[in-house]
Design a protein around this motif. Structure first.
Motif, PDB file in Angstrom:
ATOM      1  N   GLY A  77       0.814  -1.199   0.000  1.00 55.56           N
ATOM      2  CA  GLY A  77       0.000   0.000   0.000  1.00 55.56           C
ATOM      3  C   GLY A  77       0.850   1.251   0.000  1.00 55.56           C
ATOM      4  N   ALA A  78       0.177   2.397   0.040  1.00 54.54           N
ATOM      5  CA  ALA A  78       0.862   3.678  -0.039  1.00 54.54           C
ATOM      6  C   ALA A  78       1.726   3.906   1.203  1.00 54.54           C
ATOM      7  CB  ALA A  78      -0.159   4.796  -0.187  1.00 54.54           C
ATOM      8  N   LEU A  79       2.913   4.443   0.966  1.00 52.37           N
ATOM      9  CA  LEU A  79       3.827   4.770   2.060  1.00 52.37           C
ATOM     10  C   LEU A  79       3.895   6.281   2.197  1.00 52.37           C
ATOM     11  CD1 LEU A  79       6.589   2.220   1.114  1.00 52.37           C
ATOM     12  CD2 LEU A  79       5.269   2.167   3.223  1.00 52.37           C
ATOM     13  N   PRO A  80       3.898   6.792   3.423  1.00 51.34           N
ATOM     14  CA  PRO A  80       3.929   8.252   3.605  1.00 51.34           C
ATOM     15  C   PRO A  80       5.260   8.843   3.196  1.00 51.34           C
ATOM     16  CG  PRO A  80       4.211   7.128   5.711  1.00 51.34           C
ATOM     17  CD  PRO A  80       3.897   6.057   4.698  1.00 51.34           C
ATOM     18  N   GLY A  81       5.242  10.102   2.790  1.00 51.09           N
ATOM     19  CA  GLY A  81       6.475  10.781   2.426  1.00 51.09           C
ATOM     20  C   GLY A  81       7.394  10.977   3.611  1.00 51.09           C
ATOM     21  N   VAL A  82       6.811  11.237   4.777  1.00 49.44           N
ATOM     22  CA  VAL A  82       7.568  11.362   6.025  1.00 49.44           C
ATOM     23  C   VAL A  82       6.935  10.407   7.035  1.00 49.44           C
ATOM     24  CG1 VAL A  82       8.291  12.882   7.891  1.00 49.44           C
ATOM     25  CG2 VAL A  82       8.148  13.770   5.542  1.00 49.44           C
ATOM     26  N   LEU A  83       7.717   9.491   7.550  1.00 46.91           N
ATOM     27  CA  LEU A  83       7.207   8.523   8.522  1.00 46.91           C
ATOM     28  C   LEU A  83       6.895   9.224   9.839  1.00 46.91           C
ATOM     29  CD1 LEU A  83       9.697   5.568   7.877  1.00 46.91           C
ATOM     30  CD2 LEU A  83       7.565   6.107   6.686  1.00 46.91           C
ATOM     31  N   SER A  84       5.997   8.643  10.586  1.00 48.29           N
ATOM     32  CA  SER A  84       5.624   9.216  11.880  1.00 48.29           C
ATOM     33  C   SER A  84       5.397   8.098  12.888  1.00 48.29           C
ATOM     34  CB  SER A  84       4.334  10.043  11.753  1.00 48.29           C
ATOM     35  OG  SER A  84       3.233   9.204  11.433  1.00 48.29           O
ATOM     36  N   ALA A  85       5.423   8.457  14.154  1.00 42.65           N
ATOM     37  CA  ALA A  85       5.210   7.468  15.212  1.00 42.65           C
ATOM     38  C   ALA A  85       3.812   6.870  15.111  1.00 42.65           C
ATOM     39  CB  ALA A  85       5.423   8.120  16.579  1.00 42.65           C
ATOM     40  N   SER A  86       2.825   7.688  14.772  1.00 46.49           N
ATOM     41  CA  SER A  86       1.453   7.174  14.679  1.00 46.49           C
ATOM     42  C   SER A  86       1.319   6.192  13.522  1.00 46.49           C
ATOM     43  CB  SER A  86       0.465   8.334  14.520  1.00 46.49           C
ATOM     44  OG  SER A  86       0.756   9.095  13.350  1.00 46.49           O
ATOM     45  N   TRP A  87       1.990   6.480  12.398  1.00 43.79           N
ATOM     46  CA  TRP A  87       1.925   5.559  11.263  1.00 43.79           C
ATOM     47  C   TRP A  87       2.622   4.249  11.599  1.00 43.79           C
ATOM     48  CZ3 TRP A  87       5.349   3.060   7.973  1.00 43.79           C
ATOM     49  CH2 TRP A  87       4.793   2.504   6.826  1.00 43.79           C
ATOM     50  N   LEU A  88       3.795   4.342  12.237  1.00 43.48           N
ATOM     51  CA  LEU A  88       4.519   3.128  12.605  1.00 43.48           C
ATOM     52  C   LEU A  88       3.725   2.265  13.569  1.00 43.48           C
ATOM     53  CD1 LEU A  88       8.212   4.330  13.124  1.00 43.48           C
ATOM     54  CD2 LEU A  88       7.231   3.189  11.131  1.00 43.48           C
ATOM     55  N   ALA A  89       2.988   2.910  14.471  1.00 45.07           N
ATOM     56  CA  ALA A  89       2.217   2.160  15.460  1.00 45.07           C
ATOM     57  C   ALA A  89       1.141   1.289  14.813  1.00 45.07           C
ATOM     58  CB  ALA A  89       1.581   3.124  16.452  1.00 45.07           C
ATOM     59  N   GLN A  90       0.714   1.650  13.630  1.00 37.80           N
ATOM     60  CA  GLN A  90      -0.323   0.898  12.934  1.00 37.80           C
ATOM     61  C   GLN A  90       0.253  -0.246  12.092  1.00 37.80           C
ATOM     62  OE1 GLN A  90      -2.828   3.612  10.694  1.00 37.80           O
ATOM     63  NE2 GLN A  90      -2.656   5.170  12.284  1.00 37.80           N
ATOM     64  N   GLN A  91       1.577  -0.300  11.972  1.00 34.80           N
ATOM     65  CA  GLN A  91       2.198  -1.308  11.126  1.00 34.80           C
ATOM     66  C   GLN A  91       2.505  -2.578  11.916  1.00 34.80           C
ATOM     67  OE1 GLN A  91       2.148  -0.315   7.927  1.00 34.80           O
ATOM     68  NE2 GLN A  91       1.301   1.518   8.926  1.00 34.80           N
ATOM     69  N   PRO A  92       2.438  -3.728  11.242  1.00 34.97           N
ATOM     70  CA  PRO A  92       2.785  -4.992  11.917  1.00 34.97           C
ATOM     71  C   PRO A  92       4.285  -5.055  12.192  1.00 34.97           C
ATOM     72  CG  PRO A  92       2.479  -5.342   9.570  1.00 34.97           C
ATOM     73  CD  PRO A  92       2.074  -3.926   9.829  1.00 34.97           C
ATOM     74  N   LYS A  93       4.681  -6.031  12.980  1.00 35.84           N
ATOM     75  CA  LYS A  93       6.096  -6.227  13.266  1.00 35.84           C
ATOM     76  C   LYS A  93       6.850  -6.409  11.963  1.00 35.84           C
ATOM     77  CE  LYS A  93       9.379  -9.218  15.682  1.00 35.84           C
ATOM     78  NZ  LYS A  93       9.542 -10.423  16.530  1.00 35.84           N
ATOM     79  N   ALA A  94       7.955  -5.697  11.826  1.00 39.99           N
ATOM     80  CA  ALA A  94       8.725  -5.745  10.587  1.00 39.99           C
ATOM     81  C   ALA A  94       9.669  -6.940  10.589  1.00 39.99           C
ATOM     82  CB  ALA A  94       9.518  -4.456  10.413  1.00 39.99           C
ATOM     83  N   THR A  95       9.783  -7.572   9.449  1.00 39.51           N
ATOM     84  CA  THR A  95      10.705  -8.690   9.284  1.00 39.51           C
ATOM     85  C   THR A  95      11.392  -8.557   7.936  1.00 39.51           C
ATOM     86  OG1 THR A  95       8.980 -10.078   8.284  1.00 39.51           O
ATOM     87  CG2 THR A  95       9.276 -10.243  10.679  1.00 39.51           C
ATOM     88  N   GLY A  96      12.431  -9.349   7.751  1.00 37.07           N
ATOM     89  CA  GLY A  96      13.139  -9.312   6.480  1.00 37.07           C
ATOM     90  C   GLY A  96      14.415 -10.117   6.540  1.00 37.07           C
ATOM     91  N   GLY A  97      15.157 -10.090   5.458  1.00 39.57           N
ATOM     92  CA  GLY A  97      16.389 -10.855   5.352  1.00 39.57           C
ATOM     93  C   GLY A  97      17.612 -10.088   5.822  1.00 39.57           C
ATOM     94  N   ALA A  98      18.751 -10.440   5.254  1.00 42.78           N
ATOM     95  CA  ALA A  98      20.025  -9.888   5.723  1.00 42.78           C
ATOM     96  C   ALA A  98      20.101  -8.375   5.539  1.00 42.78           C
ATOM     97  CB  ALA A  98      21.177 -10.565   4.980  1.00 42.78           C
ATOM     98  N   GLN A  99      19.624  -7.858   4.406  1.00 43.36           N
ATOM     99  CA  GLN A  99      19.703  -6.418   4.165  1.00 43.36           C
ATOM    100  C   GLN A  99      18.820  -5.647   5.150  1.00 43.36           C
ATOM    101  OE1 GLN A  99      22.066  -5.418   1.942  1.00 43.36           O
ATOM    102  NE2 GLN A  99      22.417  -7.628   1.767  1.00 43.36           N
ATOM    103  N   PHE A 100      17.660  -6.187   5.432  1.00 41.31           N
ATOM    104  CA  PHE A 100      16.773  -5.584   6.434  1.00 41.31           C
ATOM    105  C   PHE A 100      17.455  -5.562   7.795  1.00 41.31           C
ATOM    106  CE2 PHE A 100      13.881  -6.787   9.919  1.00 41.31           C
ATOM    107  CZ  PHE A 100      13.129  -5.631  10.015  1.00 41.31           C
ATOM    108  N   GLU A 101      18.087  -6.662   8.171  1.00 42.73           N
ATOM    109  CA  GLU A 101      18.765  -6.737   9.472  1.00 42.73           C
ATOM    110  C   GLU A 101      19.899  -5.717   9.552  1.00 42.73           C
ATOM    111  OE1 GLU A 101      18.141  -8.429  12.231  1.00 42.73           O
ATOM    112  OE2 GLU A 101      16.326  -9.330  11.390  1.00 42.73           O
ATOM    113  N   CYS A 102      20.645  -5.564   8.461  1.00 42.35           N
ATOM    114  CA  CYS A 102      21.753  -4.606   8.468  1.00 42.35           C
ATOM    115  C   CYS A 102      21.247  -3.180   8.641  1.00 42.35           C
ATOM    116  CB  CYS A 102      22.548  -4.720   7.168  1.00 42.35           C
ATOM    117  SG  CYS A 102      23.631  -6.167   7.080  1.00 42.35           S
ATOM    118  N   LEU A 103      20.175  -2.825   7.940  1.00 46.69           N
ATOM    119  CA  LEU A 103      19.647  -1.464   8.073  1.00 46.69           C
ATOM    120  C   LEU A 103      19.044  -1.252   9.451  1.00 46.69           C
ATOM    121  CD1 LEU A 103      19.171   1.269   6.826  1.00 46.69           C
ATOM    122  CD2 LEU A 103      17.071   0.402   5.782  1.00 46.69           C
ATOM    123  N   SER A 104      18.345  -2.247   9.976  1.00 42.64           N
ATOM    124  CA  SER A 104      17.745  -2.133  11.311  1.00 42.64           C
ATOM    125  C   SER A 104      18.816  -1.911  12.373  1.00 42.64           C
ATOM    126  CB  SER A 104      16.933  -3.384  11.638  1.00 42.64           C
ATOM    127  OG  SER A 104      15.835  -3.531  10.770  1.00 42.64           O
TER     128      SER A 104
END
Length: 229
Positions: A77-104
């Protein structure tokens, strides 16, 4: 097709689109442009591409985005231009592979004390480096890149265990990392590839273009150069 032909062809397309050429808290202390080795032709071609920044960045992104990446964004779905705490609170737990882990992990150790906007800005720098041929071509490569003093991001090789002790903060930066990898606009730092804290004054910052001041960090891009310089 050779690298030179590929880049030259891309430059011609971008020039035609532009209608002309014109120039347009935890932190690493080692993200120093003087440590970036020159890579001859690739560096020159990058400067030429930067000089054509008259083209709307969203249009360039649309032209160069890989199909798989586009599908990933569409699914989420659409991603906001600037992330916010309220938007993040509505998102499920983030997961991903090696590149995701490195950025996290980079966001956790570099910017966990920042607000969401500050974390997004640091993520932009890392992803901008991935797109810059003077840097490694993957998130993990950028995060783990070495220099004469150790690492570009000092937390990675400061001799301390890179243990995550604040699971809540790590979950939040994970959502930021996921959104940025999935294509959230890099709308905060205007192409920055370097940053430092407000309480440090590296010599290189005097000759680089400051593009943003967000939270505890100042952000910089290479000085604008045109073909006539």
């Amino acid at each position: 097709m050779s690298v030179l032909k590929s880049w030259t062809g891309g430059a011609i397309v971008l020039l035609a689109l532009a209608g002309g050429l014109r120039a347009e808290v935890t932190v690493s202390q080692s993200n120093d442009p003087s440590e970036v080795a020159e890579q001859g032709l690739m560096s020159v071609l990058w400067q030429e591409r930067s000089a054509m920044s008259a083209i709307d960045k969203r249009r360039v992104t649309a032209l160069t985005m890989a199909p798989a990446h586009s599908k990933s964004v569409a699914r989420k779905g659409a991603l906001p231009g600037v992330l916010s705490a309220s938007w993040l609170a509505q998102q499920p737990k983030a997961t991903g592979g090696a590149q995701f882990e490195c950025l996290s992990k980079a966001l956790y150790f570099e910017a966990r004390g920042e607000n969401v906007k500050g974390q997004q800005a640091v993520a932009e720098v890392i992803l901008n480096r991935v797109d810059d041929p003077r840097f490694p071509g993957s998130i993990c490569g950028v995060v783990h890149q070495s220099n004469s003093r150790g690492c570009q991001f000092s937390w990675y090789c400061d001799g301390r265990a890179d243990a995550v002790h604040n699971s809540g903060a790590f979950a939040r930066v994970g959502k930021v990392a996921r959104a940025m990898i999935d294509g959230a606009p890099r709308s905060l730092t205007d192409g920055a590839t370097y940053f430092h804290t407000r309480n440090s004054y590296p010599r290189w910052s005097r000759v680089f273009d400051k593009t943003a001041a967000i939270g505890h960090h100042l952000f910089y891009a290479d000085p604008i150069r045109t073909a006539s310089n």
